[in-house]
Design an enzyme around this catalytic site. Structure first.
Site, PDB file in Angstrom:
ATOM      1  N   LYS A   1      31.566  13.225  45.599  1.00 47.96           N
ATOM      2  CA  LYS A   1      30.733  14.390  45.280  1.00 47.96           C
ATOM      3  C   LYS A   1      29.399  14.277  46.018  1.00 47.96           C
ATOM      4  CE  LYS A   1      28.837  16.833  41.245  1.00 47.96           C
ATOM      5  NZ  LYS A   1      28.706  16.808  39.773  1.00 47.96           N
TER       6      LYS A   1
ATOM      7  N   SER B   1      30.293  20.786  37.324  1.00 55.23           N
ATOM      8  CA  SER B   1      29.781  20.933  38.668  1.00 55.23           C
ATOM      9  C   SER B   1      30.562  20.158  39.731  1.00 55.23           C
ATOM     10  CB  SER B   1      28.318  20.478  38.699  1.00 55.23           C
ATOM     11  OG  SER B   1      28.224  19.105  38.376  1.00 55.23           O
TER      12      SER B   1
ATOM     13  N   SER C   1      30.712  17.730  33.616  1.00 54.37           N
ATOM     14  CA  SER C   1      31.022  18.079  35.010  1.00 54.37           C
ATOM     15  C   SER C   1      32.159  17.317  35.655  1.00 54.37           C
ATOM     16  CB  SER C   1      29.780  17.908  35.876  1.00 54.37           C
ATOM     17  OG  SER C   1      28.961  19.029  35.737  1.00 54.37           O
TER      18      SER C   1
HETATM   19  N1  GLN Z   1      27.730  22.458  32.816  1.00 51.52           N
HETATM   20  C1  GLN Z   1      26.715  21.546  32.412  1.00 51.52           C
HETATM   21  C2  GLN Z   1      25.392  21.958  33.002  1.00 51.52           C
HETATM   22  O1  GLN Z   1      25.377  22.921  33.673  1.00 51.52           O
HETATM   23  C3  GLN Z   1      27.069  20.155  32.814  1.00 51.52           C
HETATM   24  C4  GLN Z   1      26.715  19.796  34.204  1.00 51.52           C
HETATM   25  C5  GLN Z   1      27.010  18.371  34.506  1.00 51.52           C
HETATM   26  O2  GLN Z   1      27.702  17.687  33.746  1.00 51.52           O
HETATM   27  N2  GLN Z   1      26.459  17.896  35.610  1.00 51.52           N
HETATM   28  O3  GLN Z   1      24.396  21.348  32.788  1.00 51.52           O
END
Ligand code: GLN
Length: 478
Positions: A79, A154, A178
């Site tokens: 990532k 994400s 994410s």
């Molecule tokens: N969807 C969550 C957010 O937008 C989690 C994001 C993540 O785990 N990096 O913060």
């Protein structure tokens, strides 16, 4: 070679049987990944030189009969919030569009030391903020299973890369879901280890008290192998835990009979959708394996989304302060004063979601509101953790859905941040408590969309989580 279905074991068998060389595999994987990118945009950039150099090292070892690392020749994707020396790392942000880090994240160093071949960096929501991968400055990722739908976020690029068969495994990062949510949307396995289990040295900070690095893969065993490689104390990260790392893959012995599983009332009460049906069917499979199921209560769940979006934005507002046009990367041209330069660099560089979070986070930390929001959220976080501690005095694992619904359509929620935030309801509690949790595929909807089941266990008990997930995976395949 049937590349899209390769596992860590089948790569090793192929290499040892001389069916292909690591260099051939790397070249072919790169070719496939570049071709698939036109459809899914899973990768932001490829690292052919680095991949081929790593693959050649593996081939030399094989030629000399030397011992191979557990990931020898295995193509992996990283990532793009995890830094890679001399390979561009953008965090999905325009601000870092040209940033090439001078060092490797510890997880990356450990992967390569185990023989892994890094083929490229995957697309993601800007600074890992999002649940759909639509917040990337470099365009959204399309779900390889259903191209009109999001891959989740994400770590959407990492999930898509694994699902489309252009990486055997990938690293993602998880702050509020994410890794698990995109794994669930794309039909792969995604693991968020215990907080502190994997070094975050070289992970671009979003919300430091919640950030994790973890693996995505097509099988439970592969995800267990990758976690075993990257886990463990790292002197470069003082928050990494000094706890022994079990040999996870060797502990997948199918012994799940008698394990006690908790089904949280608060998560399952309104679950009548197809997702619910698939989760309940999966629970029946676990019962047929001899697990004992009982209802539990996690009463603080109702406050978890609010609590997370206060703590995560507070920490993000502070962490993102470093992108100021002085360090790292681009600076807006033509400013007269320092304040102007900050303002225009950050104004032009950050996307809408990052700006929203910086404003929210600054607000909840401001002198007048700190007690009402930030401090209150910290107390709620303690309640969420206490709920789980209480549950784990009765049960060995907790079973829940990963997401209330399967992959949604591109554009469906992007203009409604609250709906997007609410979709994280099942994943953020695990991060708030810092316990290990994972998504394991548990079937598809009538439309063919993958659904993931979430398993959560006690701090540092990834072993039970993997054992359960592996037994389920094998039973579900029968
Ligand atoms: N969807 C969550 C957010 O937008 C989690 C994001 C993540 O785990 N990096 O913060």
């Amino acid at each position: 070679m049937d590349i899209p279905f390769l596992t860590i074991d089948s790569v090793r068998e192929g290499l040892l049987a001389r069916s292909f060389s690591a260099a051939e595999l790397a070249a072919e994987m790169l070719r496939l990944a570049e071709a698939a990118n036109a459809a899914t945009n899973a990768y932001l950039h490829f690292s052919p030189d680095r991949a081929l150099a790593a693959a050649r090292l593996v081939d030399e070892k094989i030629a000399h009969g030397e011992e191979l690392g557990p990931l020898a020749g295995v193509p992996v994707a990283i990532k793009d919030v995890i830094v890679t020396k001399d390979v561009r790392t953008t965090c999905g942000s325009r601000l870092l569009a040209d940033y090439t880090p001078p060092y490797d994240a510890t997880a990356v160093t450990r992967l390569e030391a185990a023989g892994a071949v890094i083929i490229g960096k995957t697309n993601c929501d800007e600074f890992a903020m999002g649940s759909s991968n639509e917040n990337s400055a470099f365009g959204p990722v399309r779900n390889p299973v259903a191209p009109d739908r999001v891959p989740g976020g994400s770590s959407g690029g990492s999930a898509a890369a694994v699902a489309q068969g252009t990486a055997v495994a990938a690293l993602g990062s998880d702050t509020g879901g994410s890794i698990r949510q995109p794994a669930s949307f794309c039909g792969v396995v995604g693991v968020t280890p215990t907080y502190g289990r994997v070094s975050r040295y070289g992970l671009t900070a979003f919300a430091s008290s919640l950030d994790h690095i973890g693996p995505l893969a097509r099988t439970v065993k592969d995800s267990a192998t990758v976690l075993g490689v990257i886990a463990g104390r790292d002197p470069c990260d003082s928050t990494s835990a000094d706890a022994p790392v079990p040999d996870y893959p060797s502990l997948l012995d199918g012994k799940v009979k008698g394990l006690k599983l908790g089904l949280p009332r608060e998560y399952l009460k309104d679950l009548t959708s197809e997702t619910g049906e698939l989760i309940f069917r999966a629970i029946d499979v676990l019962k047929s394996l001899g697990c004992e199921v009982r209802e539990i209560s996690l009463p603080a769940t109702d406050y978890a989304v609010a609590c997370y979006y206060i703590i995560a934005t507070a920490e993000a507002s502070s962490n993102l302060a470093r992108y100021d046009g002085v360090r790292y990367t681009s600076r807006a041209a033509g400013s007269e004063t320092l304040a102007d330069m900050y303002r225009s660099t950050r104004g032009e560089g950050f996307g809408a979601e990052c700006k929203r979070r910086i404003m929210l986070g600054t607000y909840v930390l401001s002198a007048g509101y700190y007690d009402a929001y930030y401090l209150k959220a910290q107390k709620v976080r303690a309640l969420v953790a206490r709920d789980f501690a209480r549950a784990f005095s009765e049960v060995d694992a907790v079973v829940t859905p990963v997401s209330p619904f399967p992959a949604f359509k591109l554009g469906e929620k992007v203009n409604d941040p609250l709906a997007m935030y609410l979709s994280d309801i099942y994943t953020i509690t695990g991060d708030l408590a810092g316990i290990p949790c994972m998504s394991v595929p548990c079937g598809r909807t009538a439309e063919g969309l993958p659904v993931g089941m979430q398993l959560l266990t006690r701090h540092f008990d990834e072993t039970t989580m993997f054992r359960l997930a592996d037994a389920f995976e094998k039973a579900a395949a029968r």
